[in-house]
Write an enzyme that holds these catalytic residues in place. Structure first.
Site, PDB file in Angstrom:
ATOM      1  N   GLY A  10       0.599  -1.380   0.203  1.00 15.00           N
ATOM      2  CA  GLY A  10       0.069   0.282   0.195  1.00 15.00           C
ATOM      3  C   GLY A  10       0.891   1.061   0.050  1.00 15.00           C
ATOM      4  N   ASN A  32      -3.008  -8.647  -0.033  1.00 13.53           N
ATOM      5  CA  ASN A  32      -3.864  -9.724  -0.415  1.00 13.53           C
ATOM      6  C   ASN A  32      -4.210  -8.714  -2.254  1.00 13.53           C
ATOM      7  OD1 ASN A  32      -5.504  -7.348   0.207  1.00 13.53           O
ATOM      8  ND2 ASN A  32      -7.473  -9.059   1.295  1.00 13.53           N
ATOM      9  N   LYS A  84      -9.731   1.846   4.481  1.00 17.10           N
ATOM     10  CA  LYS A  84      -9.146   2.862   4.669  1.00 17.10           C
ATOM     11  C   LYS A  84     -10.447   4.205   4.649  1.00 17.10           C
ATOM     12  CE  LYS A  84      -6.375   4.415   2.175  1.00 17.10           C
ATOM     13  NZ  LYS A  84      -4.565   5.664   1.135  1.00 17.10           N
ATOM     14  N   SER A 124      -4.443   6.333  13.879  1.00 17.28           N
ATOM     15  CA  SER A 124      -4.464   7.995  12.908  1.00 17.28           C
ATOM     16  C   SER A 124      -5.345   9.149  13.309  1.00 17.28           C
ATOM     17  CB  SER A 124      -6.453   7.731  12.149  1.00 17.28           C
ATOM     18  OG  SER A 124      -6.497   8.634  11.544  1.00 17.28           O
ATOM     19  N   TYR A 148     -14.831   3.169  10.194  1.00 20.64           N
ATOM     20  CA  TYR A 148     -13.494   3.609   9.778  1.00 20.64           C
ATOM     21  C   TYR A 148     -12.285   3.951  11.129  1.00 20.64           C
ATOM     22  CZ  TYR A 148      -8.963   4.766   8.761  1.00 20.64           C
ATOM     23  OH  TYR A 148      -7.186   4.894   8.728  1.00 20.64           O
ATOM     24  N   LYS A 152     -10.259   2.077  14.399  1.00 19.15           N
ATOM     25  CA  LYS A 152      -9.408   1.890  14.810  1.00 19.15           C
ATOM     26  C   LYS A 152      -8.795   1.884  16.394  1.00 19.15           C
ATOM     27  CE  LYS A 152      -6.744   2.429  11.185  1.00 19.15           C
ATOM     28  NZ  LYS A 152      -5.698   1.352  10.659  1.00 19.15           N
ATOM     29  N   ARG A 230      -5.452  21.432   8.160  1.00 22.08           N
ATOM     30  CA  ARG A 230      -4.508  19.878   8.028  1.00 22.08           C
ATOM     31  C   ARG A 230      -3.268  20.045   8.379  1.00 22.08           C
ATOM     32  NH1 ARG A 230      -9.251  19.837   8.856  1.00 22.08           N
ATOM     33  NH2 ARG A 230     -10.664  18.445   8.122  1.00 22.08           N
ATOM     34  N   ASP A 294     -16.353  16.639   8.868  1.00 18.86           N
ATOM     35  CA  ASP A 294     -14.916  17.324   8.689  1.00 18.86           C
ATOM     36  C   ASP A 294     -14.812  18.480  10.072  1.00 18.86           C
ATOM     37  OD1 ASP A 294     -13.936  16.715   6.647  1.00 18.86           O
ATOM     38  OD2 ASP A 294     -14.387  17.867   4.814  1.00 18.86           O
TER      39      ASP A 294
HETATM   40  P1  NAD Z   1      -3.345   1.151   1.434  1.00 17.20           P
HETATM   41  O1  NAD Z   1      -4.751   1.072   1.059  1.00 17.20           O
HETATM   42  O2  NAD Z   1      -2.407   1.717   0.794  1.00 17.20           O
HETATM   43  O3  NAD Z   1      -2.955   0.580   2.074  1.00 17.20           O
HETATM   44  C1  NAD Z   1      -3.741  -0.346   2.691  1.00 17.20           C
HETATM   45  C2  NAD Z   1      -2.927  -2.327   1.890  1.00 17.20           C
HETATM   46  O4  NAD Z   1      -3.221  -3.215   2.920  1.00 17.20           O
HETATM   47  C3  NAD Z   1      -2.974  -1.910   0.834  1.00 17.20           C
HETATM   48  O5  NAD Z   1      -2.001  -2.278   0.088  1.00 17.20           O
HETATM   49  C4  NAD Z   1      -4.090  -3.248   0.560  1.00 17.20           C
HETATM   50  O6  NAD Z   1      -4.346  -4.056   0.300  1.00 17.20           O
HETATM   51  C5  NAD Z   1      -3.853  -4.221   1.955  1.00 17.20           C
HETATM   52  N1  NAD Z   1      -4.632  -5.077   2.607  1.00 17.20           N
HETATM   53  C6  NAD Z   1      -6.072  -4.337   3.089  1.00 17.20           C
HETATM   54  N2  NAD Z   1      -7.060  -5.382   3.874  1.00 17.20           N
HETATM   55  C7  NAD Z   1      -5.770  -6.339   3.411  1.00 17.20           C
HETATM   56  C8  NAD Z   1      -6.423  -7.900   4.301  1.00 17.20           C
HETATM   57  N3  NAD Z   1      -6.995  -8.185   4.762  1.00 17.20           N
HETATM   58  N4  NAD Z   1      -4.965  -8.649   3.867  1.00 17.20           N
HETATM   59  C9  NAD Z   1      -4.138  -8.121   2.944  1.00 17.20           C
HETATM   60  N5  NAD Z   1      -3.698  -7.481   3.066  1.00 17.20           N
HETATM   61  C10 NAD Z   1      -4.617  -5.681   3.200  1.00 17.20           C
HETATM   62  O7  NAD Z   1      -3.885   2.432   3.326  1.00 17.20           O
HETATM   63  P2  NAD Z   1      -2.322   3.125   3.470  1.00 17.20           P
HETATM   64  O8  NAD Z   1      -2.479   4.867   3.472  1.00 17.20           O
HETATM   65  O9  NAD Z   1      -0.948   2.778   3.080  1.00 17.20           O
HETATM   66  O10 NAD Z   1      -2.670   3.612   5.125  1.00 17.20           O
HETATM   67  C11 NAD Z   1      -2.484   2.364   5.288  1.00 17.20           C
HETATM   68  C12 NAD Z   1      -2.629   2.353   7.146  1.00 17.20           C
HETATM   69  O11 NAD Z   1      -1.749   3.592   7.594  1.00 17.20           O
HETATM   70  C13 NAD Z   1      -4.368   1.940   7.222  1.00 17.20           C
HETATM   71  O12 NAD Z   1      -4.201   1.050   8.829  1.00 17.20           O
HETATM   72  C14 NAD Z   1      -4.318   2.891   7.155  1.00 17.20           C
HETATM   73  O13 NAD Z   1      -5.648   3.237   8.366  1.00 17.20           O
HETATM   74  C15 NAD Z   1      -3.297   4.130   8.254  1.00 17.20           C
HETATM   75  N6  NAD Z   1      -3.593   5.417   7.710  1.00 17.20           N
HETATM   76  C16 NAD Z   1      -3.704   6.292   6.343  1.00 17.20           C
HETATM   77  C17 NAD Z   1      -3.771   7.645   6.206  1.00 17.20           C
HETATM   78  C18 NAD Z   1      -4.119   8.298   5.416  1.00 17.20           C
HETATM   79  O14 NAD Z   1      -4.899   9.265   5.259  1.00 17.20           O
HETATM   80  N7  NAD Z   1      -3.211   7.038   4.765  1.00 17.20           N
HETATM   81  C19 NAD Z   1      -3.977   7.982   7.510  1.00 17.20           C
HETATM   82  C20 NAD Z   1      -4.236   7.232   8.676  1.00 17.20           C
HETATM   83  C21 NAD Z   1      -3.369   5.996   9.427  1.00 17.20           C
HETATM   84  C1  WQD Z   2      -8.106  17.328   4.048  1.00 15.21           C
HETATM   85  C2  WQD Z   2      -8.538  18.532   3.748  1.00 15.21           C
HETATM   86  C3  WQD Z   2     -10.965  18.155   3.670  1.00 15.21           C
HETATM   87  C4  WQD Z   2     -11.080  16.650  -0.439  1.00 15.21           C
HETATM   88  C5  WQD Z   2      -9.284  11.377   5.910  1.00 15.21           C
HETATM   89  C6  WQD Z   2      -9.723  10.575   7.024  1.00 15.21           C
HETATM   90  C7  WQD Z   2      -8.559  10.365   8.049  1.00 15.21           C
HETATM   91  C8  WQD Z   2      -7.206  10.097   7.829  1.00 15.21           C
HETATM   92  C9  WQD Z   2      -6.628  10.930   6.414  1.00 15.21           C
HETATM   93  C10 WQD Z   2      -6.841   7.779   7.253  1.00 15.21           C
HETATM   94  C11 WQD Z   2     -10.828  18.982   4.473  1.00 15.21           C
HETATM   95  C12 WQD Z   2     -10.884  19.276   2.052  1.00 15.21           C
HETATM   96  C13 WQD Z   2     -11.250  17.096   0.919  1.00 15.21           C
HETATM   97  C14 WQD Z   2     -11.805  16.983  -1.297  1.00 15.21           C
HETATM   98  C15 WQD Z   2     -11.751  19.484  -0.421  1.00 15.21           C
HETATM   99  N1  WQD Z   2      -6.910   9.262   6.939  1.00 15.21           N
HETATM  100  N2  WQD Z   2     -10.981  17.976   0.543  1.00 15.21           N
HETATM  101  N3  WQD Z   2     -11.906  18.361  -0.849  1.00 15.21           N
HETATM  102  O1  WQD Z   2     -11.033  14.152   6.536  1.00 15.21           O
HETATM  103  O2  WQD Z   2      -8.307  16.069   6.761  1.00 15.21           O
HETATM  104  O3  WQD Z   2      -8.339  13.134   7.234  1.00 15.21           O
HETATM  105  O4  WQD Z   2      -7.399  11.175   5.769  1.00 15.21           O
HETATM  106  O5  WQD Z   2      -6.763   7.589   8.797  1.00 15.21           O
HETATM  107  O6  WQD Z   2      -8.929   9.206   9.250  1.00 15.21           O
HETATM  108  O7  WQD Z   2     -10.059  11.303   7.931  1.00 15.21           O
HETATM  109  O8  WQD Z   2      -8.269  14.110   5.212  1.00 15.21           O
HETATM  110  O9  WQD Z   2      -7.622  14.475   2.502  1.00 15.21           O
HETATM  111  O10 WQD Z   2     -10.101  14.097   2.881  1.00 15.21           O
HETATM  112  O11 WQD Z   2      -9.711  16.024   3.277  1.00 15.21           O
HETATM  113  O12 WQD Z   2     -11.660  19.795   0.244  1.00 15.21           O
HETATM  114  O13 WQD Z   2     -12.333  16.414  -2.343  1.00 15.21           O
HETATM  115  O14 WQD Z   2      -9.719  19.133   2.516  1.00 15.21           O
HETATM  116  O15 WQD Z   2     -12.330  19.244   4.419  1.00 15.21           O
HETATM  117  O16 WQD Z   2     -10.345  20.259   5.039  1.00 15.21           O
HETATM  118  P1  WQD Z   2      -9.245  14.421   6.081  1.00 15.21           P
HETATM  119  P2  WQD Z   2      -9.035  14.384   3.333  1.00 15.21           P
END
Ligand code: NAD
Ligand code: WQD
Length: 341
Positions: A10, A32, A84, A124, A148, A152, A230, A294
């Site tokens: 990912g 996966n 996610k 997160s 979601y 977490k 943010r 939001d």
């Molecule tokens: P991503 O979707 O790019 O990566 C997650 C990976 O996990 C993917 O490759 C997916 O195929 C794999 N996966 C999901 N379910 C699975 C399963 N049951 N078995 C095997 N593989 C599985 O997401 P990311 O942005 O890289 O996020 C990674 C982690 O960080 C996640 O736990 C997400 O919740 C957390 N997180 C992400 C963000 C964000 O904004 N990207 C912010 C805060 C926390």
């Molecule tokens: C950022 C800002 C929106 C899209 C989310 C999850 C959080 C974490 C990170 C996993 C905000 C604005 C967004 C668009 C916009 N993920 N926006 N137009 O909501 O802070 O966090 O991702 O853990 O759990 O909630 O991130 O990138 O969606 O938004 O104006 O098309 O951009 O309102 O102010 P967010 P985001």
């Protein structure tokens, strides 16, 4: 040290695998491909010039997952694998609870069975819910507003219970703020399926001509320009944070929790302007209604990670935008096209 990285194909996982390989860890990736592409694995090898083991396993299949533990002497786990998308989780809560929680429980069972005592968890900033003020400190009250986020928080709670019960466990809970950016090579980056939920992939898709216009969700917040603020953090800084967390776990700290953010907030309009400067592309936008759920402002106090991990974010917003753009412009169709040049 053998590190099991779940979700290593990912977005954040792939960058972290590169960083781990740079530090000469032995890496075993499980994914996966539910939200990623097998091409990522070759790109990681190309960047790092190193190899690693890979298992295409769904973590909700405990028998298959056990094979990974049987065949490898795992010393530590970094657990990224999860679904996610906040909006999707509201519509399909059970998918989120099965995929995110059941898989993690299986992982915990196998950790116990195979005596793996070190665990890094991708949490997160979402677990802070509607924070009363900013910057957000780790001991702020926790609350969530969607399945979601609840998945977490539930896993965080389970980890706290486990660390209370089993003194041999060392766990780092890392609460990421808003990850953006991509590897400097332009070979790996974020590739959301379909229309992006998060702002940066949306902006880059507008810039590359795949989407017509950015919808900005509200300009009537109590912020400098009315748009949401943010704490955007470069995925390379996040990846480095995981290596620091692993090093911390070697000191047997028990349970530790860190915010991984820069400590600086940017509004949506500031981000759009920074992206335009970095890419030379004008981003057409329209202001729409606020998005349900939001918060107006969300940024971290990252000083605990700096003090205890020796980690702090190095990259600023301009470089984050440049790197997001390099990735998207070299890969307009994501991993479906080869990045060259
Ligand atoms: P991503 O979707 O790019 O990566 C997650 C990976 O996990 C993917 O490759 C997916 O195929 C794999 N996966 C999901 N379910 C699975 C399963 N049951 N078995 C095997 N593989 C599985 O997401 P990311 O942005 O890289 O996020 C990674 C982690 O960080 C996640 O736990 C997400 O919740 C957390 N997180 C992400 C963000 C964000 O904004 N990207 C912010 C805060 C926390
Ligand atoms: C950022 C800002 C929106 C899209 C989310 C999850 C959080 C974490 C990170 C996993 C905000 C604005 C967004 C668009 C916009 N993920 N926006 N137009 O909501 O802070 O966090 O991702 O853990 O759990 O909630 O991130 O990138 O969606 O938004 O104006 O098309 O951009 O309102 O102010 P967010 P985001």
């Amino acid at each position: 040290m053998n590190i099991l990285v779940t979700g290593g194909a990912g977005y954040i996982g792939s960058h972290t695998v590169v960083e781990l390989l740079n530090y000469n860890y032995n890496v075993v990736v499980v994914d996966n491909f539910s939200n990623s592409s097998p091409i990522v694995l070759d790109r990681i090898r190309e960047i790092s010039k190193k190899d690693f083991k890979f298992y295409e396993v769904d973590l909700t299949n405990k028998e298959d997952l056990e094979i990974v533990f049987k065949e490898n002497e795992i010393d530590a786990i970094i657990h990224f694998a999860a679904l996610k998308a906040v909006g999707e989780s509201v519509k399909k809560p059970l998918d989120y609870y099965y995929n995110n929680i059941l898989s993690t429980l299986y992982l915990f069972d196998l950790m116990r069975k195979y005596s793996v005592c070190k665990f890094v968890f991708s949490s997160s900033a979402t677990v802070y819910g509607q924070p009363k003020k900013c910057p957000i400190v780790e001991d702020f009250p926790l609350s969530v507003t969607n399945p979601y986020g609840r998945s977490k928080l539930i896993i965080e709670d389970i980890l706290r219970d486990m660390c209370f019960a089993y003194s041999s466990l060392d766990v780092a809970i890392l609460r990421y703020f808003n990850p953006i950016g991509a590897h400097k090579s332009g070979l790996i980056g974020e590739e959301p399926d379909g229309i992006p939920n998060n702002i940066m992939p949306y902006i880059t898709k507008v810039a590359v001509g795949k989407l017509p216009v950015l919808n900005i969700f509200g300009d009537d917040y109590d912020t400098l320009d009315g748009t949401g603020i943010r704490d955007y953090i470069h995925v390379l800084d996040l990846a480095r944070g995981h290596v620091k967390a692993l090093k911390k776990l070697e000191e047997n700290p028990g349970l530790v929790t860190y915010n991984l953010g820069t400590g600086h907030g940017y509004s949506v309009l500031q981000l759009v302007n920074a992206f335009s400067r970095a890419s030379g592309k004008k981003i057409p936008y329209t202001i729409t209604d606020r998005r349900a759920g939001d918060v107006a402002v969300c940024y971290a106090d990252p000083s605990k990670a700096e003090k205890e991990l020796g980690w702090k974010a190095n990259y600023g917003i301009d470089e984050m935008c440049q790197d997001s753009w390099r990735w998207q412009s070299k890969n307009p169709d994501g991993y479906r096209e080869t990045a060259k040049g």
